[in-house]
Design a protein around this motif. Structure first.
Motif, PDB file in Angstrom:
ATOM      1  N   LEU A   1       1.034  -1.147  -0.011  1.00  0.00           N
ATOM      2  CA  LEU A   1       0.090   0.087  -0.023  1.00  0.00           C
ATOM      3  C   LEU A   1       0.942   1.217  -0.092  1.00  0.00           C
ATOM      4  N   ARG A   2       2.110   1.207   0.898  1.00  0.00           N
ATOM      5  CA  ARG A   2       2.957   2.602   1.018  1.00  0.00           C
ATOM      6  C   ARG A   2       3.290   2.645  -0.637  1.00  0.00           C
ATOM      7  N   THR A   3       3.771   1.427  -1.339  1.00  0.00           N
ATOM      8  CA  THR A   3       4.397   1.886  -2.298  1.00  0.00           C
ATOM      9  C   THR A   3       3.635   2.263  -3.226  1.00  0.00           C
ATOM     10  N   SER A   4       2.352   1.815  -3.142  1.00  0.00           N
ATOM     11  CA  SER A   4       1.411   2.165  -4.342  1.00  0.00           C
ATOM     12  C   SER A   4       0.880   3.266  -3.913  1.00  0.00           C
ATOM     13  N   ARG A   5       1.074   4.115  -3.103  1.00  0.00           N
ATOM     14  CA  ARG A   5       0.877   5.465  -2.802  1.00  0.00           C
ATOM     15  C   ARG A   5       2.136   6.312  -3.305  1.00  0.00           C
ATOM     16  N   ALA A   6       3.177   5.842  -3.501  1.00  0.00           N
ATOM     17  CA  ALA A   6       4.333   6.576  -4.058  1.00  0.00           C
ATOM     18  C   ALA A   6       4.212   6.965  -5.333  1.00  0.00           C
ATOM     19  N   PHE A   7       3.249   6.581  -6.319  1.00  0.00           N
ATOM     20  CA  PHE A   7       3.240   6.970  -7.575  1.00  0.00           C
ATOM     21  C   PHE A   7       2.554   8.367  -7.494  1.00  0.00           C
ATOM     22  N   SER A   8       3.396   9.214  -8.564  1.00  0.00           N
ATOM     23  CA  SER A   8       3.086  10.436  -8.623  1.00  0.00           C
ATOM     24  C   SER A   8       1.713  10.790  -9.426  1.00  0.00           C
ATOM     25  N   SER A   9       1.446   9.757 -10.123  1.00  0.00           N
ATOM     26  CA  SER A   9       0.170   9.909 -11.283  1.00  0.00           C
ATOM     27  C   SER A   9      -0.732   9.462 -10.476  1.00  0.00           C
ATOM     28  N   TYR A  10      -1.800  10.285 -10.397  1.00  0.00           N
ATOM     29  CA  TYR A  10      -2.901  10.143  -9.785  1.00  0.00           C
ATOM     30  C   TYR A  10      -3.718   8.523 -10.231  1.00  0.00           C
ATOM     31  N   ASN A  11      -3.755   8.570 -11.365  1.00  0.00           N
ATOM     32  CA  ASN A  11      -4.570   7.390 -11.961  1.00  0.00           C
ATOM     33  C   ASN A  11      -3.736   5.978 -11.746  1.00  0.00           C
TER      34      ASN A  11
ATOM     35  N   LEU B   1       6.485  -3.130  -8.606  1.00  0.00           N
ATOM     36  CA  LEU B   1       5.743  -2.018  -8.166  1.00  0.00           C
ATOM     37  C   LEU B   1       6.573  -0.849  -7.664  1.00  0.00           C
ATOM     38  N   LYS B   2       7.769  -1.264  -6.987  1.00  0.00           N
ATOM     39  CA  LYS B   2       8.786  -0.344  -6.632  1.00  0.00           C
ATOM     40  C   LYS B   2       9.219   0.401  -7.706  1.00  0.00           C
ATOM     41  N   ARG B   3       9.734  -0.512  -8.738  1.00  0.00           N
ATOM     42  CA  ARG B   3      10.440   0.139  -9.776  1.00  0.00           C
ATOM     43  C   ARG B   3       9.527   0.938 -10.610  1.00  0.00           C
ATOM     44  N   GLY B   4       8.183   0.650 -10.714  1.00  0.00           N
ATOM     45  CA  GLY B   4       7.388   1.264 -11.530  1.00  0.00           C
ATOM     46  C   GLY B   4       7.059   2.630 -10.901  1.00  0.00           C
ATOM     47  N   ALA B   5       6.954   2.710  -9.471  1.00  0.00           N
ATOM     48  CA  ALA B   5       6.593   3.989  -8.796  1.00  0.00           C
ATOM     49  C   ALA B   5       8.050   4.927  -8.908  1.00  0.00           C
ATOM     50  N   LEU B   6       9.043   4.070  -8.808  1.00  0.00           N
ATOM     51  CA  LEU B   6      10.290   5.236  -8.947  1.00  0.00           C
ATOM     52  C   LEU B   6      10.513   5.976 -10.125  1.00  0.00           C
ATOM     53  N   VAL B   7       9.971   5.261 -11.415  1.00  0.00           N
ATOM     54  CA  VAL B   7      10.253   5.507 -12.655  1.00  0.00           C
ATOM     55  C   VAL B   7       8.861   6.742 -12.857  1.00  0.00           C
ATOM     56  N   ASN B   8       7.783   6.421 -12.296  1.00  0.00           N
ATOM     57  CA  ASN B   8       6.733   7.152 -12.350  1.00  0.00           C
ATOM     58  C   ASN B   8       6.938   8.593 -11.643  1.00  0.00           C
ATOM     59  N   GLN B   9       7.759   8.398 -10.499  1.00  0.00           N
ATOM     60  CA  GLN B   9       8.155   9.799  -9.742  1.00  0.00           C
ATOM     61  C   GLN B   9       9.043  10.575 -10.641  1.00  0.00           C
ATOM     62  N   LEU B  10      10.014   9.854 -11.594  1.00  0.00           N
ATOM     63  CA  LEU B  10      10.807  10.507 -12.338  1.00  0.00           C
ATOM     64  C   LEU B  10      10.274  11.451 -13.434  1.00  0.00           C
ATOM     65  N   TYR B  11       9.353  10.740 -13.895  1.00  0.00           N
ATOM     66  CA  TYR B  11       8.558  11.161 -15.223  1.00  0.00           C
ATOM     67  C   TYR B  11       7.168  11.609 -14.988  1.00  0.00           C
TER      68      TYR B  11
ATOM     69  N   GLY C   1       3.732  13.604 -14.605  1.00  0.00           N
ATOM     70  CA  GLY C   1       3.406  14.667 -15.277  1.00  0.00           C
ATOM     71  C   GLY C   1       2.656  15.765 -14.292  1.00  0.00           C
ATOM     72  N   TRP C   2       1.621  16.468 -14.995  1.00  0.00           N
ATOM     73  CA  TRP C   2       0.942  17.402 -14.431  1.00  0.00           C
ATOM     74  C   TRP C   2      -0.196  16.812 -13.214  1.00  0.00           C
ATOM     75  N   ARG C   3      -0.386  17.490 -12.342  1.00  0.00           N
ATOM     76  CA  ARG C   3      -1.423  17.295 -11.453  1.00  0.00           C
ATOM     77  C   ARG C   3      -2.802  17.321 -11.978  1.00  0.00           C
ATOM     78  N   LEU C   4      -3.692  16.385 -11.844  1.00  0.00           N
ATOM     79  CA  LEU C   4      -5.071  16.601 -11.986  1.00  0.00           C
ATOM     80  C   LEU C   4      -5.873  17.591 -11.329  1.00  0.00           C
ATOM     81  N   VAL C   5      -7.012  17.776 -11.769  1.00  0.00           N
ATOM     82  CA  VAL C   5      -7.939  18.616 -10.997  1.00  0.00           C
ATOM     83  C   VAL C   5      -8.204  18.134  -9.680  1.00  0.00           C
TER      84      VAL C   5
END
Length: 101
Positions: free
Chosen positions: A18-28, A67-77, A79-83
């Protein structure tokens, strides 16, 4: 016969996932992986077969590494925050007002 993981090991894996899932910067992505994690662990919650629990645990550990690797890559790249991600400080919720009043 495989030894079943302990309840503490499963809870630790759940909280780490759960903690790793919440580390994604992309909302979706973040919301998808949080929902998926909760659903997967809810399905196995009442399971008592040691072989199934062991297989589930081993699969989720492998998935956690991905998931950890995906979250790290997602944090690096990221995008914009959603409404829908608008941060509202606690106690200072916006009050919608009409512009003609």
């Amino acid at each position: 016969m495989a030894a079943a993981p302990t309840k503490d090991a499963l809870l630790s894996l759940y909280s780490t996932t759960l903690r790793t899932s919440r580390a994604f910067s992309s909302y979706n992505f973040r919301e998808y992986f949080v929902r998926r994690t909760k659903a997967q662990f809810r399905e196995i919650q009442e399971e008592s077969d040691p072989a199934k629990l062991s297989a589930f645990y081993n699969e989720r550990v492998k998935e956690l590494q991905v998931l950890k690797r995906g979250a790290l890559v997602n944090q690096l790249y990221g995008g914009w925050r959603l409404v829908v991600e608008k941060d509202i400080p606690k106690g200072k919720e916006e009050v919608m007002t009409r512009s003609d009043s």
